[in-house]
Enzyme design. Structure first.
Site, PDB file in Angstrom:
ATOM      1  N   ASP A 116     -22.701 -38.202 -85.456  1.00 28.80           N
ATOM      2  CA  ASP A 116     -21.588 -37.803 -86.336  1.00 28.80           C
ATOM      3  C   ASP A 116     -20.526 -36.992 -85.599  1.00 28.80           C
ATOM      4  O   ASP A 116     -19.440 -36.742 -86.138  1.00 28.80           O
ATOM      5  CB  ASP A 116     -22.113 -36.986 -87.522  1.00 28.80           C
ATOM      6  CG  ASP A 116     -22.841 -37.867 -88.530  1.00 28.80           C
ATOM      7  OD1 ASP A 116     -22.726 -39.106 -88.449  1.00 28.80           O
ATOM      8  OD2 ASP A 116     -23.540 -37.316 -89.409  1.00 28.80           O
ATOM      9  N   LYS A 167     -19.818 -46.557 -90.302  1.00 27.25           N
ATOM     10  CA  LYS A 167     -19.810 -45.232 -90.938  1.00 27.25           C
ATOM     11  C   LYS A 167     -18.728 -45.206 -92.031  1.00 27.25           C
ATOM     12  O   LYS A 167     -18.323 -46.257 -92.504  1.00 27.25           O
ATOM     13  CB  LYS A 167     -19.579 -44.149 -89.872  1.00 27.25           C
ATOM     14  CG  LYS A 167     -20.714 -44.055 -88.860  1.00 27.25           C
ATOM     15  CD  LYS A 167     -21.978 -43.525 -89.490  1.00 27.25           C
ATOM     16  CE  LYS A 167     -23.103 -43.431 -88.482  1.00 27.25           C
ATOM     17  NZ  LYS A 167     -24.394 -43.125 -89.109  1.00 27.25           N
TER      18      LYS A 167
END
Ligand code: S3P
Length: 459
Positions: free
Chosen positions: A337, A364
């Site tokens: 992330d 994502k």
């Protein structure tokens, strides 16, 4: 649609602050409390929109959730959650809207897989474009019935409708454990299978190609679930316990994924000294710290102990000249992330940074390879897409990054990564469509302003 306007040429960042609670851990703390028997307390919630979706979803399933006495902006909200276990969940009167939150949708899919009622999960335009076959397929093998919108190459997209059904759709057939070799290192997939495994007959085993974040394993263990964790494998043994999850009393540690934007920003400029207090440093998440050190950042990590089974530290960063690095393999997974942020930092480092083995970025909140390359290019940086990652050619030193215009692509982490890059550009920049920062880090703009940088969100 709100844009983020930055003046650029920021001075070194100096401060001593706390960041909001960890998004991944908070999702689990709320959802797993909803599966427990009794009264749980969860403190330190960020107030981010993704976590709010999980709270609303649990309420829709009949769980009583109220604000506790510890609520407030700092250190974050407190919730009191009263539940009667998995079997106490009730059918929702409406579809459940997971908003932008993939974790809400995929973990709920695992919980709902064993329930004797059907639930429909919807999301925003970004979540509805994210692949769900990765959870539907293993849960289907366990005997669950999951339908969705089919797309190209057999991919499945939300809305998802989930309920229990064996062969022929019988609602009476319980789920059965499986031995699942996951093609991706994904904590959401692993967690969905383990949550379904809580109610399944027989053993459930998940094996993954590289270790993904292990918050689910830590928390379920603290709730009395017998889990066996070996390298690359997690096993849930249904026998030998009464299948009643203990209630939780946890404080969610600070979110390293949010902290990373501030740490990365401070690392770029010599003269910065930034202390971030009470940040979660679970080793499955600390790839960003390792990568910053590889780039030449000066970091100190003072581990304070464990909070709710998760290690917590005060992290200090001093700005220093940085160099390009290669990020690949298990490091990519441990920093998944934070790769947009690392790409932004790399823009200010000497030489080339290559990010590999990051195909997962394409699915994502946006296609983060394409959206990050576009954002960096818009700010005047030489960046290039690769099939499984990106290459950034850095231009360190004052005034080398021009600044300009970038788009968030509807993605909170792209908005914040572009902002970090633009803080130290020569001239002003505009990041389009940046209100989505509230998905994970609602206090990002005021915190960065408090460190002396000039930026504002304009409607
Ligand atoms: C998350 C797992 C990761 C991560 C996401 C949060 C979680 O996704 O990217 O932001 O809380 O389990 P994957 O499981 O798809 O890798």
């Amino acid at each position: 649609m709100s844009d983020l306007i930055l003046r650029g040429a920021s001075r070194p960042l100096i401060g001593d602050i706390r960041v909001p609670g960890d998004k991944s851990i908070a999702h689990r703390a709320v959802l797993f409390s909803a599966l427990a028997h009794g009264r749980s307390r969860v403190r330190g919630l960020s107030g981010g929109e993704d976590n709010n979706r999980t709270v609303a979803a649990c309420r829709a399933l009949g769980v009583r959730i109220e604000s506790g006495p510890g609520s407030g902006p700092d250190p974050g909200g407190e919730l009191i959650i009263e539940s009667q276990g998995l079997d106490g969940l009730r059918s929702s009167a409406t579809t459940i809207d997971c908003g932008n939150s993939g974790t809400t949708m995929r973990l709920l899919a695992g919980v709902l897989a064993s329930r004797p009622f059907a639930t429909t999960l919807v999301g925003d335009q970004y979540l509805e474009a994210r692949p769900m076959r990765r959870v539907a397929e293993p849960l289907g093998r366990m005997g669950a019935t999951i339908t969705g919108r089919t797309g190209v190459r057999g991919e499945l997209y939300p809305p998802l409708t989930i309920g229990r059904g064996g062969q022929g759709g019988s609602v009476s057939a319980p789920l059965h454990g499986i031995d699942y070799v996951s093609p991706q290192a994904s904590a959401q997939v692993k967690s969905a299978i383990l949550l379904a495994g809580l109610a399944a007959e027989g053993t459930t085993r998940v094996c993954e190609p590289a270790p993904s974040r292990d918050h689910t394993e830590r928390m379920l263990r603290a709730q009395g679930v017998p889990l066996i964790v070996e390298k690359g494998l997690v096993q849930i043994e249904p026998a030998g316990w009464d299948r009643r999850l203990l209630p939780l009393d946890v404080t969610v540690p600070g979110d390293l994924s949010s902290a990373a934007f501030l740490l990365g920003a401070a690392a770029i400029v010599p003269g910065s000294v930034l202390v971030l207090r009470g940040v979660g440093v679970n080793p499955t998440r600390t790839g960003v710290l390792d990568a910053l050190v590889m780039m030449g950042a000066a970091l100190s990590i003072d581990v304070l102990g464990e909070v709710g089974g998760e290690p917590v530290a005060d992290v200090t960063v001093w700005g220093s000249p940085l160099r390009g690095i290669e990020i690949a393999g298990a490091l990519t997974v441990r920093a998944i992330d934070e790769l947009p942020l690392l790409a932004a930092v790399a823009a200010h480092a000497e030489g080339e940074t290559v990010i590999r083995d990051a195909r997962e970025l394409r699915v994502k909140e946006s296609d983060r390879i394409a959206s990050m390359v576009a954002a960096l290019t818009g700010l005047g940086i030489d960046a290039e897409e690769r099939e499984d990652g990106l290459v950034i050619r850095g231009r360190p030193g004052p005034g080398k990054v021009r600044g300009g215009q970038a788009k968030s692509a509807g993605d909170h982490r792209i908005a914040m990564a572009a902002a970090v890059c633009a803080l130290f550009a020569e001239g002003p920049s505009r990041i389009e469509d940046a209100a989505n920062i509230a998905t994970s880090f609602p206090s990002f703009v005021p915190l960065v302003q408090g460190l002396g940088a000039e930026l504002e969100l304009r409607p």
